[in-house]
Design a protein around this motif. Structure first.
Motif, PDB file in Angstrom:
ATOM      1  N   LEU A 179       0.871  -1.175   0.000  1.00  0.00           N
ATOM      2  CA  LEU A 179       0.000   0.000   0.000  1.00  0.00           C
ATOM      3  C   LEU A 179       0.903   1.218   0.000  1.00  0.00           C
ATOM      4  O   LEU A 179       1.571   1.509   0.992  1.00  0.00           O
ATOM      5  CB  LEU A 179      -0.914  -0.001   1.225  1.00  0.00           C
ATOM      6  N   ARG A 180       0.923   1.909  -1.124  1.00  0.00           N
ATOM      7  CA  ARG A 180       1.723   3.132  -1.248  1.00  0.00           C
ATOM      8  C   ARG A 180       0.784   4.324  -1.092  1.00  0.00           C
ATOM      9  O   ARG A 180      -0.174   4.480  -1.853  1.00  0.00           O
ATOM     10  CB  ARG A 180       2.450   3.174  -2.594  1.00  0.00           C
ATOM     11  N   SER A 181       1.067   5.143  -0.089  1.00  0.00           N
ATOM     12  CA  SER A 181       0.194   6.266   0.266  1.00  0.00           C
ATOM     13  C   SER A 181       0.928   7.578   0.004  1.00  0.00           C
ATOM     14  O   SER A 181       2.067   7.760   0.440  1.00  0.00           O
ATOM     15  CB  SER A 181      -0.220   6.178   1.741  1.00  0.00           C
ATOM     16  N   SER A 215      -8.822  10.178  -1.317  1.00  0.00           N
ATOM     17  CA  SER A 215      -9.622  10.411  -0.118  1.00  0.00           C
ATOM     18  C   SER A 215     -10.708  11.443  -0.351  1.00  0.00           C
ATOM     19  O   SER A 215     -10.556  12.388  -1.116  1.00  0.00           O
ATOM     20  CB  SER A 215      -8.724  10.856   1.043  1.00  0.00           C
ATOM     21  N   HIS A 224      -3.969   6.464  -2.481  1.00  0.00           N
ATOM     22  CA  HIS A 224      -3.476   5.140  -2.098  1.00  0.00           C
ATOM     23  C   HIS A 224      -3.449   4.250  -3.334  1.00  0.00           C
ATOM     24  O   HIS A 224      -4.460   4.111  -4.026  1.00  0.00           O
ATOM     25  CB  HIS A 224      -4.380   4.496  -1.036  1.00  0.00           C
ATOM     26  N   HIS A 225      -2.296   3.654  -3.608  1.00  0.00           N
ATOM     27  CA  HIS A 225      -2.149   2.662  -4.666  1.00  0.00           C
ATOM     28  C   HIS A 225      -1.886   1.307  -4.011  1.00  0.00           C
ATOM     29  O   HIS A 225      -0.978   1.175  -3.193  1.00  0.00           O
ATOM     30  CB  HIS A 225      -0.982   3.006  -5.596  1.00  0.00           C
ATOM     31  N   LEU A 226      -2.668   0.301  -4.375  1.00  0.00           N
ATOM     32  CA  LEU A 226      -2.538  -1.036  -3.806  1.00  0.00           C
ATOM     33  C   LEU A 226      -2.014  -1.988  -4.881  1.00  0.00           C
ATOM     34  O   LEU A 226      -2.603  -2.099  -5.966  1.00  0.00           O
ATOM     35  CB  LEU A 226      -3.897  -1.512  -3.281  1.00  0.00           C
ATOM     36  N   SER A 264       5.211   3.674   2.297  1.00  0.00           N
ATOM     37  CA  SER A 264       5.007   2.345   1.735  1.00  0.00           C
ATOM     38  C   SER A 264       4.816   1.345   2.869  1.00  0.00           C
ATOM     39  O   SER A 264       5.616   1.303   3.807  1.00  0.00           O
ATOM     40  CB  SER A 264       6.206   1.941   0.874  1.00  0.00           C
TER      41      SER A 264
END
Length: 276
Positions: A179-181, A215, A224-226, A264
């Motif tokens: 999960l990259r935020s 968001s 957020h990229h999952l 990350s």
């Protein structure tokens, strides 16, 4: 006495040399100039709609909730146990218009942390309906009370999914998840979306793209990229391979100045997670 023609020729030569030096310097620095400009507020065209309407999927009205629970270290096993007993029941019960997309423990990143991702089919009305029904669910009320004794802190966000990302659907494992935020600079969400609508095509070869969200409530201007990978080495290989694809480096170059902070998490799915 100096020859007038010689003076003129020297003057012309010096002028030409100065002009050539300026043109060469200018040609060597186009990316530097554009990068410097990207650090400042750019002119944004007036818009007549919210960025959520411009970036989100039109064919669905799904709303996502992302939960972060920081668990007391000595309670993590007990926390996981009660979550695996109760959460799938809500997921499987057609009485609730919601779906458990995935549930994980953070492996690398903030330790003793649980992450849950829910989808509400029908948007905010579905979210309200689920909340009202859960208040009447005695098993869930008892679960929340027991859970509260195990937590150090918790937070959540309500998210929409980017229109150009994959729909997160159940997948078999085993996989690890990243999960990259990204905390973006206010006012840059449209720009981010425009770049990543092109960038996502570079990251589809290994089916690693799970979902992309931004968001709506909670910490704002968060993305957020999952991603899913077989293991950490596969992650490294896939990410390195992207740099050999023409155009990837340019998209990274222009999106980096939009970011204020990034994080990350490497996560391991629980046994009952639909994303394995």
């Amino acid at each position: 006495m100096k020859c007038t023609s010689c003076v003129c020729m020297k003057g012309s030569l010096l002028l030409a040399m100065n002009l050539n030096r300026r043109l060469t310097s200018s040609n060597n620095r186009p990316r530097e100039d554009s990068w410097l400009k990207s650090l400042f507020v750019r002119k944004v065209d007036p818009r007549k709609d919210a960025h959520s309407n411009l970036l989100a999927k039109k064919e669905t009205s799904s709303l996502y909730k992302l939960q972060f629970h920081n668990v007391k270290p000595e309670c993590l096993d007990a926390y996981n146990k009660i979550c695996q007993e109760v959460l799938p029941k809500i997921h499987e019960d057609k009485h609730y218009p919601c779906t458990l997309v995935g549930t994980w423990n953070t492996w690398y990143g903030e330790q003793d942390q649980a992450v849950h991702l829910w989808r509400y089919e029908g948007g905010y009305p579905a979210l309200t309906e689920v909340m009202n029904k859960l208040r009447e669910n005695q098993e869930f009320v008892s679960f929340r009370k027991a859970r509260s004794d195990m937590l150090l802190s918790r937070k959540n966000q309500l998210l929409l999914e980017f229109s150009f990302w994959n729909e997160p659907v159940p997948r078999s494992g085993p996989n690890i998840y990243e999960l990259r935020s990204y905390q973006l600079r206010p006012g840059t969400m449209i720009e981010w979306g425009n770049y990543w609508a092109r960038a996502i095509r570079f990251r589809q070869d290994g089916n690693e793209a799970v979902g992309g969200f931004f968001s709506q409530i909670g910490q704002l201007y968060m993305v957020h990229h999952l991603w899913a990978y077989k293991d950490l080495q596969t992650r490294e290989d896939i990410r390195n391979a992207a740099w050999h694809k023409h155009g990837w480096e340019e998209l990274v170059y222009y999106t980096v100045p939009l970011i204020q902070e990034m994080e990350s998490r490497i996560m391991i799915p629980l046994k009952t997670s639909p994303l394995q």
